[in-house]
Design a protein around this motif. Structure first.
Motif, short mmCIF file in Angstrom:
data_model
loop_
_atom_site.label_atom_id
_atom_site.label_comp_id
_atom_site.label_asym_id
_atom_site.label_seq_id
_atom_site.Cartn_x
_atom_site.Cartn_y
_atom_site.Cartn_z
N GLN A 614 0.80 -1.22 0.00
CA GLN A 614 0.00 0.00 0.00
C GLN A 614 0.83 1.27 0.00
O GLN A 614 0.29 2.36 0.19
CB GLN A 614 -0.95 -0.01 1.20
N LEU A 615 2.15 1.15 -0.21
CA LEU A 615 2.98 2.34 -0.34
C LEU A 615 2.55 3.16 -1.55
O LEU A 615 1.89 2.64 -2.47
CB LEU A 615 4.45 1.95 -0.48
N GLU A 616 2.92 4.44 -1.56
CA GLU A 616 2.57 5.30 -2.70
C GLU A 616 3.09 4.69 -4.00
O GLU A 616 2.43 4.74 -5.02
CB GLU A 616 3.18 6.69 -2.49
N GLN A 617 4.29 4.11 -3.93
CA GLN A 617 4.80 3.30 -5.03
C GLN A 617 4.87 1.87 -4.50
O GLN A 617 5.86 1.49 -3.85
CB GLN A 617 6.17 3.78 -5.48
N PRO A 618 3.82 1.06 -4.72
CA PRO A 618 3.73 -0.28 -4.10
C PRO A 618 4.97 -1.11 -4.35
O PRO A 618 5.59 -1.05 -5.42
CB PRO A 618 2.50 -0.89 -4.79
N MET A 619 5.35 -1.88 -3.34
CA MET A 619 6.54 -2.71 -3.41
C MET A 619 6.14 -4.17 -3.19
O MET A 619 5.45 -4.50 -2.22
CB MET A 619 7.55 -2.27 -2.35
N LEU A 620 6.54 -5.03 -4.10
CA LEU A 620 6.31 -6.46 -3.96
C LEU A 620 7.46 -7.08 -3.21
O LEU A 620 8.62 -6.66 -3.35
CB LEU A 620 6.17 -7.11 -5.34
N HIS A 621 7.17 -8.11 -2.41
CA HIS A 621 8.25 -8.75 -1.66
C HIS A 621 9.03 -9.68 -2.56
O HIS A 621 10.25 -9.67 -2.60
CB HIS A 621 7.68 -9.53 -0.47
N ARG A 622 8.33 -10.57 -3.28
CA ARG A 622 8.89 -11.48 -4.28
C ARG A 622 9.60 -12.70 -3.69
O ARG A 622 10.05 -13.56 -4.45
CB ARG A 622 9.87 -10.75 -5.23
N ASP A 623 9.71 -12.78 -2.39
CA ASP A 623 10.40 -13.96 -1.82
C ASP A 623 9.83 -14.29 -0.43
O ASP A 623 10.57 -14.48 0.52
CB ASP A 623 11.91 -13.70 -1.74
N ILE A 624 8.52 -14.35 -0.34
CA ILE A 624 7.89 -14.65 0.95
C ILE A 624 8.05 -16.14 1.27
O ILE A 624 7.71 -17.01 0.45
CB ILE A 624 6.40 -14.25 0.93
N LYS A 625 8.56 -16.41 2.42
CA LYS A 625 8.74 -17.78 2.93
C LYS A 625 9.00 -17.69 4.42
O LYS A 625 9.27 -16.60 4.96
CB LYS A 625 9.90 -18.47 2.21
N SER A 626 8.92 -18.81 5.10
CA SER A 626 9.08 -18.79 6.56
C SER A 626 10.48 -18.35 6.96
O SER A 626 10.68 -17.85 8.07
CB SER A 626 8.78 -20.18 7.15
N LEU A 627 11.44 -18.47 6.08
CA LEU A 627 12.80 -18.01 6.36
C LEU A 627 12.87 -16.48 6.44
O LEU A 627 13.79 -15.93 7.04
CB LEU A 627 13.76 -18.51 5.28
N ASN A 628 11.91 -15.82 5.81
CA ASN A 628 11.94 -14.35 5.75
C ASN A 628 10.96 -13.69 6.71
O ASN A 628 10.65 -12.51 6.56
CB ASN A 628 11.69 -13.87 4.32
N PHE A 629 10.47 -14.43 7.69
CA PHE A 629 9.74 -13.86 8.82
C PHE A 629 10.58 -14.08 10.06
O PHE A 629 10.85 -15.23 10.44
CB PHE A 629 8.36 -14.50 8.98
N LEU A 630 11.04 -12.99 10.67
CA LEU A 630 11.90 -13.08 11.84
C LEU A 630 11.11 -12.77 13.10
O LEU A 630 10.19 -11.94 13.08
CB LEU A 630 13.07 -12.11 11.71
N LEU A 631 11.48 -13.41 14.20
CA LEU A 631 10.70 -13.31 15.42
C LEU A 631 11.53 -12.78 16.59
O LEU A 631 12.72 -13.06 16.71
CB LEU A 631 10.09 -14.67 15.81
N GLY A 632 10.86 -12.02 17.42
CA GLY A 632 11.39 -11.59 18.70
C GLY A 632 10.34 -11.90 19.75
O GLY A 632 9.26 -12.40 19.45
N GLY A 633 10.65 -11.58 20.98
CA GLY A 633 9.70 -11.86 22.06
C GLY A 633 9.42 -10.62 22.88
O GLY A 633 10.23 -9.69 22.94
N SER A 634 8.26 -10.58 23.49
CA SER A 634 7.90 -9.53 24.42
C SER A 634 6.99 -10.13 25.48
O SER A 634 6.64 -11.32 25.40
CB SER A 634 7.18 -8.37 23.71
#
Length: 813
Positions: A614-634
């Motif tokens: 939804q950016l003014e100039q939309p950006m596609l990720h092109r490589d979505i996979k579980s390796l590219n979701f990083l996690l932290g804790g709170s």
């Protein structure tokens, strides 16, 4: 003719019409002044107010006073002989605070001056004069120091563009000061200017030497509340908007900020401040009732009404000045960016119960009314950080100027936009001295200096700078395609500033290390590209893609701090997420996630992607996979952020040249059928990949594990999909099927996926638990009853619903 007892300060911090760093000055007018004002008297007066100007000519003295700033306050000492021809000329000026007339006949003097309220008739005895000036000045510093304010409104019917612009830049300057590291050169320049200001004033020079030896960050508030050069010059700089002096003081402003955070008031308080103001200032305030007021200095108040009431006095002591009592309500939960603290324990005047507000605090002006006691009461409340809507303007300006990593270049751009061209040039020049010859930022700095020289009218200098810019580009061909506009706000991080520790992961794109960012004292992740050095085309694509994603900030997107662009050391420095990737948690650590955790992760995963789409100039990720979701804790659970977006061309080039061949952007197991057919990547292609990640969450399995790429490709292109376990909640299962629909048009948007997951979390997705289940005491909350809708809707992410309608007592164990 005039003479000055204080040394003239010719350093760059002073405007040409403003000689003193302090607010108050003493002006002495007397025909025989050089005879009467000996060195001893001058020293005693300068111990009270440092700046002492001596005149023996009425017209010259008058012109000097008229040219003082509205933020100056002048204490005049006038001989009886010259008083009658002089006082009526300057009495009405706002900058004139008090006029002492030295008279042999006090009674006669009081008669003719009774209409001049600022005049005090005293004897010619010099010791009496010094005592009077000293006593009066204590109160003058409390209530007569001008309060630098800007009022603003977002009422569309009122034109306040210019005023709001002043406020915006003042707020940005404060933010910049707190972010920008101070240097030893700044400290030395500050001390040098203070030594010049107080030359010939041994009392203040002794304090300055003590300050150099004993000052620490922890005792800054001691110096701020002490009667010394520190308070007077810092306050003078803030009230007169002496920007360079403020910049030299930035280390100490930051110290005060941290002290206020440390001693932040914990509960809501009501505080008070007395102030003398002109009727014009009050009328201007009244125009903005219901709007906002920004204080462009530290604001000193008292939690005790009696203290503020004492300083306001018993009547208006100056012509055209009114007594004003500010009543301020402040809640510490409201404004985190501008703290206020109870500083009595660390103040030199602990009996005043002082509460100090941070520079730039913004208040909501509720009302201002005149009471029967002839005292105006102005009621205000401290604003929420986002209440006044200015934060949206500031956020946009910060992004344009490049506040994500604040350097002297950032400051130069800010000063340029403020119209302070000389200062902008000065700080850009300083910034150049800090940059290495191969730093691409040099291009933008020289380009800006070229424009600034033209705006200043120095056209020959502008041409010289333009030639210098051309020579640099010629010597560094890789800079040719880097323009000034692209590099604004762009931080390059030196490889020497990074200390690589353990390897976190390795892929076709590069190796990721845990690292220390030495200058920031921070832990970061560094992805070093496999291909080092980059060939010209790959390097160009790398810069283009990094520049495109620079400045993107969102809670569910990993923050990119900047790249390393040194030859053979190309890397990306980014936020470190301590739990690693979703892939690692599911398939290597094999954590057992309950459905509350799975749904929380599923909700956060598309939020970052949705922001990119939804950016003014939309950006596609092109490589979505579980390796590219990083996690932290709170304390609230897992935090999920997407990474590695916007780098498809660099990824392809590095994998191709390192013979880790991919035919397309992305990783095959997560790739949509249209991508496998080498068709155009769209937002719906990203959604397909998200569906595969959701499948991983439901199964804890690696997609297509053990199968060859050719088999996987044929399987997906044929319209087949992985089996979703029967135990998967039906609504989540349906969403997975929607996401990986064969026809891209049948797939949902990220926004729809977010809504669906939120509905699940709201409790509308409940699995059916088999009737023959055996219950055990394992910390599971069982809620319900004999009537429908008893308490199951109160559970957050229930495991399921067990229906029992046989009216028998079951044995739960």
């Amino acid at each position: 003719m005039s003479t000055a007892s204080s040394t003239q300060v010719n350093c760059s911090i002073n405007d040409k019409d403003d000689e003193s760093l302090e607010i108050f000055s003493i002006i002495w007018l007397d025909k025989d002044v050089r005879v009467k004002v000996n060195q001893d008297i001058q020293q005693k007066l300068r111990c009270i107010i440092n700046q002492l100007k001596i005149f023996d000519d009425v017209e010259e003295c008058k012109q000097y006073i008229e040219h003082r700033s509205k933020y100056d306050r002048l204490v005049l000492i006038v001989s009886d002989e010259l008083s009658r021809q002089f006082i009526h000329l300057i009495h009405e000026l706002l900058q004139v605070s008090t006029i002492y007339v030295r008279s042999r006949d006090k009674t006669n003097g009081q008669q003719w001056t009774q209409n001049f309220i600022k005049v005090r008739i005293i004897s010619e005895e010099l010791e009496e004069l010094i005592a009077e000036v000293k006593e009066d000045h204590k109160k003058q510093m409390k209530v007569e120091e001008p309060l630098p304010t800007n009022m603003f409104s977002f009422d569309e019917g009122r034109s306040t563009t210019e005023i709001n612009g002043h406020i915006a830049f003042a707020q940005l300057l404060t933010d910049c000061l707190l972010r920008l590291e101070s240097t030893e050169m700044d400290r030395k320049e500050l001390i040098s200017c203070l030594e010049k200001e107080y030359a010939g004033n041994p009392s203040e020079l002794d304090k300055l030497r003590e300050f150099q030896k004993k000052h620490t960050a922890e005792n800054t508030m001691h110096w701020y509340t002490r009667d010394s050069f520190f308070y007077r010059t810092l306050n003078g700089a803030l009230r007169k908007n002496n920007i360079h002096m403020i910049l030299l003081y930035r280390l100490f402003i930051a110290d005060i900020y941290h002290q206020l955070k440390k001693f932040q008031c914990l509960n809501r308080v009501e505080v008070y401040r007395s102030q003398l103001m002109s009727i014009d200032e009050i009328n201007n305030l009244k125009k903005y009732i219901g709007d906002f007021i920004s204080i462009n200095s530290f604001l000193s108040t008292s939690t005790k009404y009696k203290v503020a009431n004492l300083y306001k006095g018993s009547g208006s002591q100056k012509i055209n000045l009114e007594r004003v009592l500010f009543e301020i309500k402040a809640d510490p939960k409201v404004s985190s960016a501008k703290p206020f603290g109870s500083i009595s324990k660390i103040s030199q005047f602990n009996e005043e119960c002082e509460a100090l507000f941070m520079l730039g605090a913004i208040f909501h002006l509720k009302s201002i009314n005149l009471g029967e006691d002839k005292v105006w009461t102005a009621k205000m409340s401290l604003c929420d950080d986002k209440e006044h809507k200015l934060w949206k303007v500031l956020a946009d300006m910060k992004k344009k100027i490049g506040f994500e990593c604040t350097t002297l270049g950032t400051l130069g751009r800010l000063l340029w936009r403020m119209g302070k061209l000389d200062l902008a040039e000065q700080y850009y020049t300083r910034f150049l001295k800090e940059l290495s010859p191969d730093d691409p930022s040099i291009i933008s700095v020289y380009a800006d200096l070229t424009d600034i020289a033209s705006l200043q009218g120095y056209y020959d200098k502008s041409m010289e700078l333009q030639q210098k810019l051309y020579d640099i580009k010629k010597q560094n061909p890789r800079f040719d395609y880097i323009t000034k506009e692209k590099l604004e706000g762009f931080l390059q991080i030196s490889d020497q500033d990074l200390k690589l520790d353990d390897e976190i992961s390795c892929g076709g794109f590069g190796v990721v290390y845990l690292a220390q960012w030495l200058s920031r004292h921070d832990i970061v992740a560094v992805k070093r590209l496999h291909l080092n050095p980059l060939n010209p085309q790959a390097e160009k694509e790398f810069f283009k893609e990094i520049l495109a994603i620079n400045g993107i900030r969102y809670p569910n997107i990993v923050t990119l701090y900047g790249p390393c662009v040194e030859k053979e050391k190309y890397a990306i420095v980014m936020e470190y997420m301590p739990l690693g990737s979703l892939y690692k948690i599911l398939h290597q650590d094999k954590l057992s996630l309950d459905w509350c955790d799975r749904l929380s992760i599923a909700l956060q995963a598309p939020k970052g992607i949705n922001y990119l789409h939804q950016l003014e100039q939309p950006m596609l990720h092109r490589d979505i996979k579980s390796l590219n979701f990083l996690l932290g804790g709170s304390h609230e659970g897992y935090i999920v952020k997407v990474c590695d977006f916007g780098l498809a061309k660099t990824r392809n080039e590095t994998t191709r040249q390192t013979q880790l061949t991919h035919a397309f952007a992305g990783t095959l197991q997560w790739s949509a059928p249209e991508i496998l057919l080498l068709e155009k990547h769209t937002e719906k292609s990203d959604i397909y990949s998200l569906g595969v990640v959701y499948w991983e969450l439901a199964t804890n399995e690696i997609p297509y594990s053990g199968h060859q790429n050719t088999v996987i490709r044929e399987f997906v292109i044929s319209g087949n999909r992985l089996k979703i376990p029967d135990a998967t909640p039906s609504r989540f299962s349906a969403l997975i099927n929607e996401c990986w629909a064969h026809n891209a048009n049948d797939r949902p948007t990220c926004s729809h996926a977010i809504e669906e997951i939120q509905e699940c979390i709201n409790g509308k997705m409940i699995s059916k638990i088999p009737a023959n289940v055996q219950w055990v005491q394992s910390g599971v909350t069982v809620a319900g009853g004999q009537r429908s809708g008893d308490s199951t809707d109160k559970l957050f992410c229930p495991y399921g619903l067990f229906l029992d309608d046989d009216d028998q007592n079951d044995d739960y164990r």
